[in-house]
Motif scaffolding. Structure first.
Motif, PDB file in Angstrom:
ATOM      1  N   TYR A 122     -17.642-105.087  10.868  1.00  0.00           N
ATOM      2  CA  TYR A 122     -18.737-106.124  10.472  1.00  0.00           C
ATOM      3  C   TYR A 122     -19.517-105.754   9.343  1.00  0.00           C
ATOM      4  CZ  TYR A 122     -18.535-104.214  15.399  1.00  0.00           C
ATOM      5  OH  TYR A 122     -17.433-104.078  16.567  1.00  0.00           O
ATOM      6  N   PHE A 136     -15.220-111.692   9.538  1.00  0.00           N
ATOM      7  CA  PHE A 136     -16.105-110.271  10.330  1.00  0.00           C
ATOM      8  C   PHE A 136     -15.994-109.086   9.483  1.00  0.00           C
ATOM      9  CE2 PHE A 136     -17.346-113.424  12.884  1.00  0.00           C
ATOM     10  CZ  PHE A 136     -16.508-114.251  13.301  1.00  0.00           C
ATOM     11  N   MET A 138     -15.541-114.933  16.381  1.00  0.00           N
ATOM     12  CA  MET A 138     -15.230-113.783  17.020  1.00  0.00           C
ATOM     13  C   MET A 138     -13.932-112.935  17.066  1.00  0.00           C
ATOM     14  SD  MET A 138     -17.414-109.639  15.844  1.00  0.00           S
ATOM     15  CE  MET A 138     -16.859-108.653  15.609  1.00  0.00           C
ATOM     16  N   ARG A 189     -10.952-114.472  17.821  1.00  0.00           N
ATOM     17  CA  ARG A 189     -10.280-115.322  17.430  1.00  0.00           C
ATOM     18  C   ARG A 189     -10.029-115.936  18.748  1.00  0.00           C
ATOM     19  NH1 ARG A 189     -12.970-113.420  13.031  1.00  0.00           N
ATOM     20  NH2 ARG A 189     -11.031-111.807  12.135  1.00  0.00           N
TER      21      ARG A 189
END
Length: 378
Positions: free
Chosen positions: A94, A108, A288, A290
């Motif tokens: 992260y 990310f 995030m 995807r």
């Protein structure tokens, strides 16, 4: 992400608070659960990292090592990274050094660790950035060991080893190639022109230089930040890419609006004739997981470009009409349904008033005919 808890054993933390060893591995496995079940998804993430590093070429190889392990090697010719950058971002979850860089696909900092889907027993990361070269090998317990770098030019090389999952080497290679075709076929470079980023597998190119559809007729288009191809097929389909990386599949263009109010696509369709879209936006913002993009002006540009392309394709077919065709009634009926199902296509309904039934023709008497493609560039 919800549901994740940081292990409390402080002896497994570094002074900067990051995890190490098996605790890091467990944390990473939890972090990548939101990426779906495809075991080859990590190829997408490695390709994204290569793209964001300015790569113009990716080489992937798969074979059995002399130890009898399945070995997958992923090499790009991007800028590479210094060991300090890798330590700060690459080996922490992260964290990312891509935030605020609009031409980059990821932000990310956890995508790389989707390589754990491969279930490797050994991971080697080798990078060459200008004058600095370094390499680290992680064993099954995620304990790092410095090893000699093998790179001569700028770039990054990832080598994964695992116990065999396939009885024969060609089966392993076939599955890797399928994964590359699924995730990396239309990859684009991180440049203003968004040129194709070439991907090779065992020496053969698997990426495409031009986006294509397997439909009887098609129409290609390209604007400054959007490109794609639209065709007419048996059933509606929309495939959305972000910088050449797949992010979403659906049936209707209206679904990309993320606003169900007054959208009439549900339950509607036309027999045997429907629009098929393959679309790529080079400025789309990906979530995030995807599997979706943010509904903003960049997505609106994609929708607008796709709608214009469909209208151009329809106009192209009408302009090419000569003689009668058994497709004329089906085409007129299909376009009437399509014009009702999308706000952006309503103007197509006016076309029917301009043509007599005898004048309406559709070129594809056989669906196997070669593609008829056009181009428009803003």
């Amino acid at each position: 992400m919800e549901g994740l808890r940081i292990p409390s054993r402080e002896r497994n933390r570094r002074r900067d608070g990051s995890l190490r060893g098996l605790d890091f591995k467990r944390w990473a496995l939890e972090g990548i659960r939101g990426y779906g079940e495809d075991p080859w998804f990590f190829l997408r993430e490695l390709a994204q990292n290569a793209r964001d590093a300015g790569a113009t070429r990716i080489d992937v190889r798969a074979h059995r090592s002399i130890e009898g392990l399945e070995e997958l090697t992923f090499v790009d010719n991007g800028r590479g990274m210094t060991f300090e950058v890798a330590r700060r971002f690459f080996f922490r979850l992260y964290s990312s050094n891509k935030e605020g860089k609009g031409n980059q696909a990821g932000m990310f900092g956890i995508g790389f660790w989707s390589v754990l889907r491969f279930e490797p027993v050994r991971i080697k990361v080798d990078s060459h950035c200008r004058k600095e070269r370094w390499a680290v090998e992680l064993d099954e317990r995620f304990e790092p060991t410095p090893v000699p770098s093998e790179l001569v030019n700028n770039g990054t090389r990832i080598v994964l080893h695992r116990h065999p999952r396939f009885k024969h080497e060609p089966e392993f290679q076939q599955e890797v190639e399928k994964g590359l075709l699924n995730w990396c076929r239309d990859l684009r470079q991180a440049t203003r022109r968004s040129l194709p980023l070439k991907v090779f597998f065992n020496g053969a190119q698997v990426s495409r230089d031009r986006m294509e559809l397997d439909t009887a007729v098609s129409y290609s288009f390209k604007t400054e930040h959007v490109e794609g191809v639209v065709g007419l097929g048996d059933s509606p389909q929309v495939t959305l890419l972000a910088r050449g990386l797949p992010v979403w599949k659906g049936h209707f263009l209206d679904e990309l609006a993320y606003n169900p109010k007054d959208v009439k696509w549900k339950g509607e369709g036309a027999d045997d004739i429907a629009p098929v879209f393959l679309l790529n936006g080079n400025r789309l913002d990906v979530v995030m997981s995807r599997n979706a993009v943010v509904d903003n002006r960049h997505l609106a540009e994609v929708r607008e470009g796709a709608s214009k392309a469909l209208q151009r394709l329809v106009d192209q077919q009408f302009d090419s009409v000569s003689g009668e065709s058994p497709w004329q009634i089906r085409l007129r009926r299909a376009l009437r349904v399509l014009s009702r199902s999308s706000q952006r296509l309503k103007k197509l309904a006016g076309l029917f008033a301009l043509f007599d039934d005898r004048d309406l023709q559709f070129l594809t008497r056989q669906k196997g005919r070669a593609h008829r493609s056009g181009q428009f560039i803003h």
